[in-house]
Structures are given as structure tokens and as C-alpha cells.
Motif scaffolding. Sequence first.
Motif, PDB file in Angstrom:
ATOM      1  N   ARG A 181       3.049  -1.563   4.010  1.00 46.71           N
ATOM      2  CA  ARG A 181       2.466  -2.803   4.510  1.00 46.71           C
ATOM      3  C   ARG A 181       2.524  -2.898   6.044  1.00 46.71           C
ATOM      4  O   ARG A 181       1.692  -3.546   6.647  1.00 46.71           O
ATOM      5  CB  ARG A 181       3.184  -3.990   3.872  1.00 46.71           C
ATOM      6  CG  ARG A 181       2.238  -4.899   3.133  1.00 46.71           C
ATOM      7  CD  ARG A 181       2.995  -5.896   2.301  1.00 46.71           C
ATOM      8  NE  ARG A 181       3.490  -5.263   1.070  1.00 46.71           N
ATOM      9  CZ  ARG A 181       4.395  -5.825   0.281  1.00 46.71           C
ATOM     10  NH1 ARG A 181       4.914  -6.993   0.592  1.00 46.71           N
ATOM     11  NH2 ARG A 181       4.784  -5.231  -0.825  1.00 46.71           N
TER      12      ARG A 181
ATOM     13  N   SER B 258      -1.046 -11.687 -12.255  1.00 46.29           N
ATOM     14  CA  SER B 258      -1.394 -11.394 -10.877  1.00 46.29           C
ATOM     15  C   SER B 258      -2.654 -10.541 -10.808  1.00 46.29           C
ATOM     16  O   SER B 258      -3.511 -10.741  -9.960  1.00 46.29           O
ATOM     17  CB  SER B 258      -0.221 -10.691 -10.205  1.00 46.29           C
ATOM     18  OG  SER B 258       0.245  -9.656 -11.049  1.00 46.29           O
ATOM     19  N   GLU B 259      -2.764  -9.577 -11.699  1.00 44.11           N
ATOM     20  CA  GLU B 259      -3.898  -8.670 -11.698  1.00 44.11           C
ATOM     21  C   GLU B 259      -4.687  -8.882 -12.986  1.00 44.11           C
ATOM     22  O   GLU B 259      -4.109  -9.277 -13.999  1.00 44.11           O
ATOM     23  CB  GLU B 259      -3.406  -7.213 -11.675  1.00 44.11           C
ATOM     24  CG  GLU B 259      -2.488  -6.879 -10.529  1.00 44.11           C
ATOM     25  CD  GLU B 259      -3.271  -6.538  -9.279  1.00 44.11           C
ATOM     26  OE1 GLU B 259      -4.351  -5.938  -9.440  1.00 44.11           O
ATOM     27  OE2 GLU B 259      -2.824  -6.879  -8.171  1.00 44.11           O
TER      28      GLU B 259
ATOM     29  N   SER C  13      -6.275   9.508  -2.267  1.00 47.21           N
ATOM     30  CA  SER C  13      -6.092   8.121  -1.852  1.00 47.21           C
ATOM     31  C   SER C  13      -4.615   7.786  -1.848  1.00 47.21           C
ATOM     32  O   SER C  13      -3.841   8.335  -2.635  1.00 47.21           O
ATOM     33  CB  SER C  13      -6.876   7.172  -2.755  1.00 47.21           C
ATOM     34  OG  SER C  13      -6.467   7.341  -4.085  1.00 47.21           O
TER      35      SER C  13
ATOM     36  N   ASP D 273      -8.571   0.956   4.900  1.00 50.34           N
ATOM     37  CA  ASP D 273      -8.833  -0.470   4.820  1.00 50.34           C
ATOM     38  C   ASP D 273      -7.596  -1.209   5.333  1.00 50.34           C
ATOM     39  O   ASP D 273      -6.541  -1.172   4.696  1.00 50.34           O
ATOM     40  CB  ASP D 273      -9.118  -0.844   3.358  1.00 50.34           C
ATOM     41  CG  ASP D 273      -9.507  -2.301   3.230  1.00 50.34           C
ATOM     42  OD1 ASP D 273      -9.203  -3.070   4.157  1.00 50.34           O
ATOM     43  OD2 ASP D 273     -10.108  -2.660   2.200  1.00 50.34           O
TER      44      ASP D 273
ATOM     45  N   GLN E 193      -1.765   4.454  -0.908  1.00 49.67           N
ATOM     46  CA  GLN E 193      -1.477   3.097  -0.503  1.00 49.67           C
ATOM     47  C   GLN E 193      -0.405   3.179   0.593  1.00 49.67           C
ATOM     48  O   GLN E 193       0.752   3.477   0.308  1.00 49.67           O
ATOM     49  CB  GLN E 193      -0.930   2.334  -1.728  1.00 49.67           C
ATOM     50  CG  GLN E 193      -0.679   0.872  -1.534  1.00 49.67           C
ATOM     51  CD  GLN E 193      -1.970   0.081  -1.626  1.00 49.67           C
ATOM     52  OE1 GLN E 193      -2.781   0.324  -2.514  1.00 49.67           O
ATOM     53  NE2 GLN E 193      -2.165  -0.825  -0.698  1.00 49.67           N
TER      54      GLN E 193
ATOM     55  N   ASP F 260       5.467  -3.378  -6.454  1.00 48.58           N
ATOM     56  CA  ASP F 260       5.307  -4.372  -7.504  1.00 48.58           C
ATOM     57  C   ASP F 260       6.672  -5.026  -7.757  1.00 48.58           C
ATOM     58  O   ASP F 260       7.553  -4.437  -8.355  1.00 48.58           O
ATOM     59  CB  ASP F 260       4.796  -3.640  -8.758  1.00 48.58           C
ATOM     60  CG  ASP F 260       4.492  -4.581  -9.889  1.00 48.58           C
ATOM     61  OD1 ASP F 260       4.968  -5.724  -9.851  1.00 48.58           O
ATOM     62  OD2 ASP F 260       3.766  -4.158 -10.808  1.00 48.58           O
TER      63      ASP F 260
ATOM     64  N   VAL G   6      -6.821  -4.188   5.400  1.00 51.22           N
ATOM     65  CA  VAL G   6      -6.383  -5.345   4.597  1.00 51.22           C
ATOM     66  C   VAL G   6      -5.556  -4.873   3.395  1.00 51.22           C
ATOM     67  O   VAL G   6      -4.422  -5.285   3.197  1.00 51.22           O
ATOM     68  CB  VAL G   6      -7.590  -6.168   4.125  1.00 51.22           C
ATOM     69  CG1 VAL G   6      -7.121  -7.377   3.321  1.00 51.22           C
ATOM     70  CG2 VAL G   6      -8.435  -6.612   5.311  1.00 51.22           C
ATOM     71  N   THR G   7      -6.135  -3.969   2.615  1.00 48.07           N
ATOM     72  CA  THR G   7      -5.406  -3.517   1.426  1.00 48.07           C
ATOM     73  C   THR G   7      -4.487  -2.345   1.747  1.00 48.07           C
ATOM     74  O   THR G   7      -3.716  -1.923   0.892  1.00 48.07           O
ATOM     75  CB  THR G   7      -6.401  -3.087   0.329  1.00 48.07           C
ATOM     76  OG1 THR G   7      -7.214  -2.032   0.866  1.00 48.07           O
ATOM     77  CG2 THR G   7      -7.283  -4.225  -0.113  1.00 48.07           C
ATOM     78  N   LYS G   8      -4.594  -1.804   2.963  1.00 48.16           N
ATOM     79  CA  LYS G   8      -3.796  -0.645   3.411  1.00 48.16           C
ATOM     80  C   LYS G   8      -4.086   0.594   2.579  1.00 48.16           C
ATOM     81  O   LYS G   8      -3.231   1.439   2.391  1.00 48.16           O
ATOM     82  CB  LYS G   8      -2.284  -0.937   3.353  1.00 48.16           C
ATOM     83  CG  LYS G   8      -1.868  -2.277   3.882  1.00 48.16           C
ATOM     84  CD  LYS G   8      -1.996  -2.333   5.396  1.00 48.16           C
ATOM     85  CE  LYS G   8      -1.540  -3.702   5.916  1.00 48.16           C
ATOM     86  NZ  LYS G   8      -2.112  -4.017   7.220  1.00 48.16           N
ATOM     87  N   LEU G   9      -5.296   0.666   2.064  1.00 51.24           N
ATOM     88  CA  LEU G   9      -5.632   1.804   1.212  1.00 51.24           C
ATOM     89  C   LEU G   9      -6.343   2.874   2.039  1.00 51.24           C
ATOM     90  O   LEU G   9      -7.358   2.604   2.680  1.00 51.24           O
ATOM     91  CB  LEU G   9      -6.522   1.351   0.053  1.00 51.24           C
ATOM     92  CG  LEU G   9      -6.808   2.430  -0.980  1.00 51.24           C
ATOM     93  CD1 LEU G   9      -5.565   2.746  -1.801  1.00 51.24           C
ATOM     94  CD2 LEU G   9      -7.938   1.983  -1.905  1.00 51.24           C
TER      95      LEU G   9
ATOM     96  N   THR H 232       0.039   3.551 -10.971  1.00 47.59           N
ATOM     97  CA  THR H 232      -1.219   2.901 -11.331  1.00 47.59           C
ATOM     98  C   THR H 232      -1.134   2.098 -12.632  1.00 47.59           C
ATOM     99  O   THR H 232      -2.090   1.421 -12.992  1.00 47.59           O
ATOM    100  CB  THR H 232      -2.323   3.961 -11.478  1.00 47.59           C
ATOM    101  OG1 THR H 232      -1.787   5.053 -12.221  1.00 47.59           O
ATOM    102  CG2 THR H 232      -2.800   4.451 -10.149  1.00 47.59           C
TER     103      THR H 232
END
Lengths: 1085, 428
Positions: free
Chosen positions: B316, B40-41, B311, B333, B313, A419, B335-338, A382
Motif C-alpha cells: 500500500r 466486502s467483495e 501481475s 494502477d 499487488q 485481507d 489506486v489499486t496498487k496493481l 486469490t
Amino acid sequence: MSSGSGFGDEKGGSSSVGEPEYGHDPASGGIFSSDYKRHDDLKEMLDSNKDSLKLEAMKRIVAMIARGKNASDLFPAVVKNVACKNIEVKKLVYVYLVRYAEEQQDLALLSISTFQRGLKDPNQLIRASALRVLSSIRVTIIVPIMMLAIKEAASDMSPYVRKTAAHAIPKLYSLDPEQKDQLIEVIEKLLADKTTLVAGSVVMAFEEVCPERIDLIHKNYRKLCNLLIDVEEWGQVVIINMLTRYARTQFLNPNVNESLLEESGEKAFYGSDDEEGKEEKAEAAALAKRKPYVMDPDHRLLLRNTKPLLQSRNAAVVMAVAQLYFHLAPKAEVGVIAKALVRLMRSHSEVQYVVLQNVATMTIKRRGMFEPYLKSFYIRSTDPTQIKILKLEVLTNLANETNISTILREFQTYIKSMDKDFVAATIQAIGRCATNIGEVRDTCLNGLVQLLSNRDELVVAESVVVIKKLLQMQPEQHSDIIKHMAKLTDNIQVPMARASILWLIGEYCEHVPKIAPDVLRKMAKTFTNEEDIVKLQIINLAAKLYLTNSKQTKLLTQYVLNLAKYDQNYDIRDRARFIRQLIVPTDKSGALSKYAKKLFLALKPAPVLESPFKDRDHFQLGSLSHLLNAKAGGYQELPDWPETAPDPSVRNVEVKDSVPEWTKCSSREKRKEKKVEKPFYSDSEEESGPTESADSGNQSNQCWLSFHVLSKQNYTRVFLTRICCLIKQSLLSGAEEKNRAQKVKGRRSGSESESEEEEESESESSRSESESESESESDTDAKKKKKAPVTKPPPKQAKKESKKEKKEMSLLDLDDLIYRSFKILPSVTLHSFPQLSRLHLLKSPLLTTSCPTIAPSGSVKTYELLHRITGEGLGVEYCFSRQPFSPDAHMVAVQIMFTNNTNAETKNLHVEDPKLQSGMRIKEFPEIELLPPGEMVTVVMGIDFCDSTQAANFQLCTHIRKFFVSIQPPVGELMMPVFMTENEFKKEQGQLMGMNEISEKLTLGEKCQNEHGIVQRVTSAANVSRVPCGSDKECRFAGKTVSSGILVLVTVATKEERAAQLTVNCEKMVIGTMLVKDILQALTQ
Amino acid sequence: MIHSLFLVNSSGDIFLEKHWKSVVSRSVCDYFFEAQERASEPENVPPVIPTPHHYLISVLRHRIYFVAVIQSEVPPLFVIEFLHRVVDTFQDYFGLCTEAAIKDNVVVVYELLEEMLDNGFPLATESNILKELIKPPTILRTVVNTITGSTNVGEQLPTGQLSVVPWRRTGVKYTNNEAYFDVVEEIDAIIDKSGSTITAEIQGVIDACVKLTGMPDLTLSFMNPRLLDDVSFHPCVRFKRWEAERILSFIPPDGNFRLLSYHVSSQNLVAIPVYVKHNITFREGSSQGRFELTLGPKQTMGKAVESVLVSSQLPRGVLNANLNASQGTYTFDPVTKLLTWDVGKINPQKLPSLKGSMSLQAGASKPDENPTIIIQFKIQQMAISGLKVNRLDMYGEKYKPFKGIKYMTKAGKFQTGMQRPHVSCVKA
């Protein structure tokens, strides 16, 4: 009608400046469509007499400012409300004023008087806030007013006001850097302050104005160390950073003996054991030669007192202490900071980012310190990428033989991260571990080769680049890997990776003789589609192969070079041309082609994979410059340790029994508010103010009261003087003002006329007294002066007449208040006079030898105004003759002596273009028409210094040249003697208690232990006269300032041995303090 | 020091600006926007950005960037710490620190900023002092103000600034005198797939809510103070007393404040209150994968583990998940694969589990089988480090206050699931 609600509509509009935004604002109610009218609406509200309307208007205006809209055209309407009773309106007006004053300088001046009044308020918080706003108004014209206000506030009895004064210093400095010298004086004074409230702010001012004046810190060093823990957190940061720099200049390197060890230790780290052993022996020898290091107790004090702050909740404080320890502490003690820094890592990500940067630098020098905390740097999925990469850096720096296996295991998991930037950084980190730690090189290399079959191209590409670097270290053993990589060229597309592979094959083509030409063949086919860096490497490969294996590759090379010749990129074209000349022998080609092989196939040194944080520690850690690895503006270089320690005694402070009066007051005040204070936080009780105050409570209570009595009167007076300055600047010029001034004049001249004569006789006698005393001193220097021809002052008659003129002139400088308060004095002097002289005759034998000449006496010091070399033969000196200046009694007479050392005549000597502080005036001497060679002439000029020791600058002109000169008076010359009786003296003194009284303990100098000596010294330091006194333990003197006639009372009470106490009572504290300093110096010498 | 402050929202608009020295044009923020685009974030915008004439130091809180403009050398942490203090103050005043809250209270915000900095140097950052200067807006006060025309700005002057205890306002009066302390601990841990702890640390804080009349002097002692070896204090705590006797002695600020925070580092043994067993498998060539996850309590001293949220991730390649939760609800989800699973309370008799199949993208290669799993949970009435308050005493005032202490343990950054390869893997 909330002002904020307009925001919703405004979204996006913020970028376009000057867009007519007001129509959107619901506050305008949609009725007014244009800016013009809208502002009318606000103006109306501001002009109304309802506070609620004003407040509403101000809120809307502030909302406009917050959004970055221009509201400057409302300035006049807003400024009018500066004196509004409603606090919130007032505050918002301040906000507005500070924002726009710079743009509307003239109008801003209208508000100044309000703040000046505020500066005199009995409430310290109002004084402080007035100073705060006044100093925030960036208008150059008020610089002198700000200067005065700061000086006054710096001696305020409230520590809060003094703190505000410290804050104001950098503001004034940024507005007018020429004030630096004066500001340094104020800083020096505030540095001596003993309250925690002031310490942080004044050090901040010090850092901004004069960080190079490290000498100012000496005397305050121990106090700052002791106060540190009680200072507010922001101040702590500034103080610690400053003290780090200070310590670097004053103490010896505590690691001086270890620095050798450290260096060799680092070198030998990856080397073999016996090598290390040898070096250790050498060090031992070196150590033996050095003398043992003993830490200065002050150095220890700093380390001891900062350590608890590692537990501050404020990350900046913790970081400041950490950098202090890193830069100053013995190696064995630095470890304590690691725990605190690791704790900070749990904080916000921005804090983490900065801390990690610093930890990364520290880990290079002091790896051991963070090793126990290795796991705290493990990366979480994270974490933001920038944090991950920094943690990786730290982990790499921490890697050694014992922990490398765990670290590599961690790295393996990181490679699976989604990442990609982070994965790339991890691969590079593995590469660095491999180069640093020989034992795991093969392991790492194998791991990286495995990655070559990774599905992710980025991973593969990054691995290739890293492998290339690793292979350079031992290429012989790894031809398999090179072969494996050669195969990759078919699949891998990342240019950097392709280029790396090509370079590898070219460089080690002898290890892979069969594959290399084939790779070149493939690459020649795709040449035109490759990226530039790849093309360059293809040419490179071709050239190298041509040199080693020309049979197979000659044609291929020709082909590639031909393609390159017509490439779009000129770099590639140039390279092709250059290489062709070099490798293909032709008739024309010179001697170089013989060496082509040597050139291309020379053994290249393996790249060093270094941390980007290496050597960053030459910047002070925790600084902005360190973070950016580039020097930021205003960065103060961290000095190297001195070879030998400077004299530590500079930090010694005399222990004083008495604290200055204001300290007592302030602490008293605190005590009133809080009874629990005594055992509070200041565990260092040596010097802190509050503890001392405990026994002086009674006394300070008195002065607190008397301050209240006095304050009103004083403040009005000073305030009026200020106003007058402003009037002069014709800013508030108006008929009304003039009328007022006229009245003032009328009243005053009435009250004054009767006392004129007495005043003169006073000054006359005082002069003779001081002269006769100084006669005995017979200074050789002064005797020379005596021979000089002297112009006598004009006779009394003329003086009287001119005095009336003066009244017209100096109207604006004074007001009736001063006169009213001092009227009483002259009337009594007449009676006291005979008594006085009698006493003097009895007590001081000197008076019997009267001196008839009015020459500058022995004690009168001469100063140089213009050296004869800079003056091109014209030498000018001046002295304060201590005679009343007849044309204007408010001026100090300055006697100026011109000497013409040239062979030519100097003509038309006169003064031009005086540059004076506001309120100061100058009365020029009449032009000297001719000064023959070798001659000397003396003239008198008058300067009204406005009771300040600021220099009067002017130009001295001859018929050919102009010289810039300045006259700066010692404070003692700003006054003239006053005669009074013992009772009057006591009465006056009684009124000047509290903050107007300054007293200092002193030890009398060897030569002035008797009364005579004291009198002589005091009168030579200041132009005051002796007041009769019943006790022979005390000497009293009285004088008044020349310009505004403020009373100055001096008492020297002698005690046993050579101890004495000096007390000065004067309502102008600046004068009082400076006078104390001067007399103290005179008496102790 | 700090020249100006710009507040930038997530869509890149500057919605508030404040200058403490001469005005800096807002175009300086263009450099910030550039950096923001590159990142990116949102959290990857570098906190310090150099520009030709200024330096921009920013923090991101509540999706607002607080961008401070600096002109010369200043410790970056100094600015960052201050900006966070500003956000804390806003939060304290308006409940939330959102763009809307700031815009609605723009005048109060401006007044606060004016008091907090003078010429760019912090002046008053203590919440108690600020509240004396500027009263926080409440609905009632807003209504009263509009009717009576009175103001938010305190009538009396802030005497706190002058006192030796600048963090406490004077003349505090309550009818009910009470002092509450919350001991809250968060566990940060990285746990291997096999369940062994890679690293685990405890971050603890003691937050206080003290509403006591007058000038009380409190002491707080612990049963096991030795646990607290890495502590940071509110400035009110007398440090020497702590050093000598391991007792917290302090005159508290009025209202809510953080008394101390502590850190129990990874070198100590940290109990892990939950365990996760999971098995995620993909078969090569098949478009199906199996998913199995079970949670269970561990070392909780009999206390219930509540508010559990898992949770993860997922790789892909996963198109969808068809799972069955024994309790709570899960969402995936695509889309985000979460994947998130809100478990609630763990019942030790019947362990919660989530099982089912995942459908994969056809033709995709076999995804990684060890995604990270992040777990959140709460345990009431327990401090996992074992810290216990012994007693709280009050001196200096006559009345008897009501005292209360609450413990809680939470998951901080608690992640598991990643497989740590053996070193031998690397060697192979």
C-alpha cells in the motif's frame, strides 16, 4: 419489436410494483398510453387467427412475467389459446397458465379438458407434457382429476410418462396432503418400476411424500443399488441420500469394534505413550468379548455400487457418495472419498465452499484421511475470504506433531496477507494449534508475542485475545508476557484486546504485583472514554486488586466504582453496585463478603479452543442442515445404527420369469431406437429391464400393436367420463352441453332395453353359483351372520321399473360408446347359458347342492363400519352381498347390519352428508325409524364407486348422534358376473391384449391345488362367474365392472406341481392390477 | 426442491424471476441484498443464506447472481451444481451469459428454465436434449423467424429424453465427419521466493468437439493411462471398461462437450515450466524502492512459453513505479496498487525483465518486501503432465471420420513470490 428490448428502459423500475410500466415498452409503440388500452392491444393479438401475432403477444406477456409484472388480467384471452396448433404459442401459454392458474382458479378450469385429451394421446411425449402441465396447475378443485391422471400414468407403458407421473406426485401432495395414502400406493407401484428413467423421480417423490415409509424400500433396495449407475445424475443424488438413511436403519455399524478404539485414540492423542498402551489393552479385552462383525451382503452391495460414482462430473453426486461412505463404510474404506473431494476443490467457489464445510467436519473425526492432501488446502491469495477461512479450519484440524512445523510456516505467510479478516482468523488458528499440540505451545506463544509488535493494530488485538487464552493454561511461567502486554494498554485501542489485557492482569495480579496497580491507575483516568466491555473489565480489575492489595488500591477502587455508579449503561451500574456490596465490608453486608476472595480469585478453567465443526456430523453430511448447523424444514434425521440387525430377508425378491407387459413394451421401444443398447452401462444385469427384453421382443411387438388398436376407443371413453365429472361441477354448464347429453341418453336407452332381461338372468344365476360354492366353506364367522335376519332384495318387477329411473339419473356417468362396445355380450349369453350350466354340473360337484336362501353366503366377508364401543352401543357391520342393486344397476349393493347393544331404543337411523370422490354416487337406505334394544336390522344401500376402490365417506346419524364412517370396497366387489362361451371369452381376451393384460406367475397354496379350490378362491376374491373351458388345465372367469360395465376376464392356468399363471384382462389397468394382487393373495394362501 | 429463481445484476436489480411452484415474493431477495452489503467483495457473499421461511442458495457467474429459493432440506451442492449447469446452458445458447444477452433472449431463457426443472426437480439438463426442444437463437434464424413466423421451439418432440443415450440426439447428419479433442492442462502452483515448489497440482480436461453422423461408438486410448488416477467422466463414458482396460469407450454427445477432467495431485512431481527471479527492496527511511523481476523458461521440452502475463499487488505504501520493461508493456494502477506486465512470448536467448524504482509515501514505514506475484502463460502442443493420446477408433458407422488432437498447458492459479519463513523464525 423484440420484447427484450424494453428492458433497458425498465432498469430500476423493477422494485416498484404496480407502476404503469407499459408506456415504456417500445412494443406499445407509444400510441397507447394507459394499461387498459395496452392490454386491449395484446388481447386483440391473441384473438387474431394469425399464429405469428399470437406468438408475438405471448412473447411480450412472458417477458412481463419474467420481469415480475402482473399480467393476470389477460388470463381469459390467453387461456383460449391453450389448444393452439403452434407449438411455441402452446408452450408459452402453458408457462402463463402454470404461473397464474392459482390466482384464477375458475378460468383455469377451462383449460383442463385440453390436457385431459392430451393424456389420451397416442404419443407418449404429448401424454407426458399434458400430465406435467395438468399437475402443475395449482387448483384444488381438480385434485381428483389429477389423482386419476397420476394413477393412470403410473401404469402407462411409456417409462417417460411414468417418470412424469412420479414428478406429479409431490405436486399433488403439496396441493392436497390428504391424498397421501393414495399417493403412497402410487409411489409403491412406481418404486417397483425397473427402468432407470423412473427410479430417480420416484425416490424424489418418496422423499417428499413419505420418507418415513422405509418399509417400501425393502423389496426395491437391491434393484435401486443395481440401477444406480445408469440413473440420471440428479436422481442419483436423491437415491444415494435416501439409501444412506435406509442403510442406517437396516445394517449394523461396521465400525462397532473400532468405535471404542476411536474414542480412546482421540483422547489419548496428545497424552503420553504408556497411557495409550494401557488403554489398548483394555480395548483388546473388550474386542475379544464381541463377536466378529460380518457385513451384510446388501450393505456391501451399496458400498460397491456407489463407489464408481465418485468419478461423476456432478459435484452433488460426488458429495452424496462421500457422505454415504462417511456414514456407512468401515473406517478402513472411507479413505477413498478424500481424493474425490479434493478434486472438487478445484471447482467453482460455491462448490468449494460447501465441500470445505463438509471436509472440515470430516477432518475432526477422520483426520488421517485428508492428511496426504494437506497441501491442497494451502491458501492462495486469490481465494475469496470465506474460502480462506474454511481452508484454515481444515488445516488446523489436520495439524499434528509431524506436520505442525510446515503448517505454522504457512500460517506465518498468511499473517502478511492484506485481507484482515483472514489474518485474524489465522491468529486464532495458531492459538488452536497451540492448545491442541503441547509441543508447539511455546513456539506459538512466542510467535504471537512477536506479533504484538506488529504495525497493524488488528493483528495485535487478535493476538492479545489469543495469548490471553493460551496464558490461562500456564500463567506462572509467563509473567514476562503479562508485563509486556500491560505496556500495550497505552497504544492498543481495540476494545476486545484492551479488555483481554485487563482481565489477564487482574487474574494474575499476584504475578505482576508492581505493575497491576499502575495499570488500574491509568485506566481509572480514561474510564469514562472506554467502551463498555473495557469498563466492565476495569471494574473487575479494581475488585481483584482491592482484594489482594487493598492498601495501594482502595482509593482507586472507590473512585472507579463511583464513576461506574453514574454510568449510562445499566449493566455497568449494576455491576458496580454488586461488587461494592461484595468487597467493601459494611455493617449491612451479609455473609457473602467473607467469600469475596474465593469468588473473585477462584481458579478458572482454561478455555477450550474448539473447532466450530465439532459434532456437526450428527447432521447428515452434505445436507443443508449440516451446512447451517441447524435443522432445516423437511430434514430427515440420520438414525443411529441398530443394536441388532433387522431381518435381512425382507429385501429378498422372488425371481419372476415374466415381467409385466409394459416393461417389455417400453424396452422394445427403446430397442427400436437404439441397437447398441445391450452392452450399455448396465453392468449389473441381474435386474435391469433392457436385458430381459431381448428375448421377449416378438411378443411385445404384438402388444404394442394391439395397444394402438385399443387405445383410441379406451381413451375416448375415459375422457368422456371425465368430462362428465366436470359438467357435474357445473363448470362448463351451458345449453349446448346439455343437449349433447340428452342425445347420448336417447341413443343409449334404445340399445339397452332389449338386453335388460338377459342381464338380469345372468346376474341371478351367477349369484346362486357363488353362493352354493361358498356354502361348503362353512366359515364359523359367516354362520353367525346367517342367523341374522335379512331383508330380501326387491322383486324383479320393481327392479325393472326402477331401472328406467336410473337412466335418468346416471345420464352423465356413461356414454353411448361403452354400450356400443358391450352390446354384443348380452345377446350371446342366452345361448351360452345352458351349455355353461351343464359344464358346471359336470365339473363342479358343488352346483348340485343348490342353496335357496339369499343370505350372505359363507364366502362373503363382513367388515366393520362402526364398532359398538365407538358407536356407543350401536354396532354396524357391512358386507357386499353381490346382488344387483335394483334401484340402480350401476351401483354396488352394500348390505348393512345394525345391532343395537344398548338398553335404549335407537331412532331415526339414516345417512347424511356423503363425502364422495367426484363421480361417485350413493343411494341411501330408507331411514330406520326404530331399532329396539338388543335387536338387529339389515338394510341395503347402493354405492356407485365409479370403478375405483376409493372409500365412500358419509355420516351415519341416529336421533342423538352422528358418526363418520367410510366404506371401502375390495376391487373384486366392484364387478358382477358375466356369462359367455369359451369362444366369446377368447375373442374378448384377444381384444384385451397388450397393456390391458396383466399376468403373474404364482405357486398355488396348499388348499387350492385342485380345480375346485381355485374356483372357490377366485370367486370369493372377485364377483365373477366361471366360463366353460375345454382344457382342464385352465379355469376362466368373466365379469364386468358394476359402474361402467367394463369387461374383466380372469384366467388361471395350472402347470406342473403347484405352479400356475394368473392372467387378468381388463382395459382399466388399475382394476386389473389390483385384481391380480387380490386373486394372487387368495390363491397363494 | 428449487422453488424460484431470481437473477440479480451487479447493481442489485432483479431482472428476471421464475417460479416453479407457487409464487414467492421477490422481497425474499432483501435478505440476499443484506448479505451482499455485509460482504466486502462480491465473491464473499455466502452461497447459502437462511431466512425465516426460505433458504437462498446463490452462485455468482459473469457478475450475475443466480439466487435460488429453497423451502426445505436439499443438498446445497445439488442446487449449486444445477445453477452452474443453467449458466453453462445459457452460455452455450447465447455465446455469453450477460445481463444483456439474457434480456434479449428472455423468451428462450424462460422456455429453457421451464424445461430444465419440473416442480423444482431437474428434468432435462443435457444440452443435446435441450437443443432439440428449443433451438438456439442465431442471427439467421431470428431473421428467418420474423419473416416466416416460424418458431424457435423444435417441431419434433425430443426423442432423446426417451433413449438410453439421453445425451445424444438422434438423426445426426454431417457431410464432413470430424472429431476433435483438446487436452488442456492447467497448473496450480504456489512457489516460494527462493523458487522451491510449495505445492503444485495439474487440473486437466479433455474437451471434445464431435460432429459425426449417426450413432458412432468411439474408443480413445492413452500411451500412459496410469497418469489418470483421479478422473471424472461425462456420463457417456463406460465406467467398467475404463476400470478394466483403461480405455475410454463412449457414444459421444453431438457437438461440444467435456469428455473428462482429471487431477494430478500435489503428491506427484509436477514440472514447473517457468521461473521468476525477483528482488524488491525498500530502504528504511528512504522514499525510494528498487524493483527487479526476471522471467525464464524451465522444463518446457523445447516448446515456447506464450501469452505471459505477470501481475502483482504491490504494498500500500507504494505511490508510483517507474520501471523499464525489456519487452512487452507494463501498467501500474496507483489506486489499486496493481502492477501488470504483459510480457508476450519468452525468448530463451534473451530473458524478459522488468526493472526500475518505486516511489514511496513519505514517512510511511517500510513496506513488506515480498508481494505475491501471479503469472499466466500458455504453452501450445504440450501437456505438462506428459499425457498422450494413443489412438482414437470409431465403431458402429461405416464412414471414415477426420480426427484431431491438440494439447495445451496453461497456468491456473499460479502464484509465487511470497517468502516462506523458516520455522526457526517463529521460534525466535
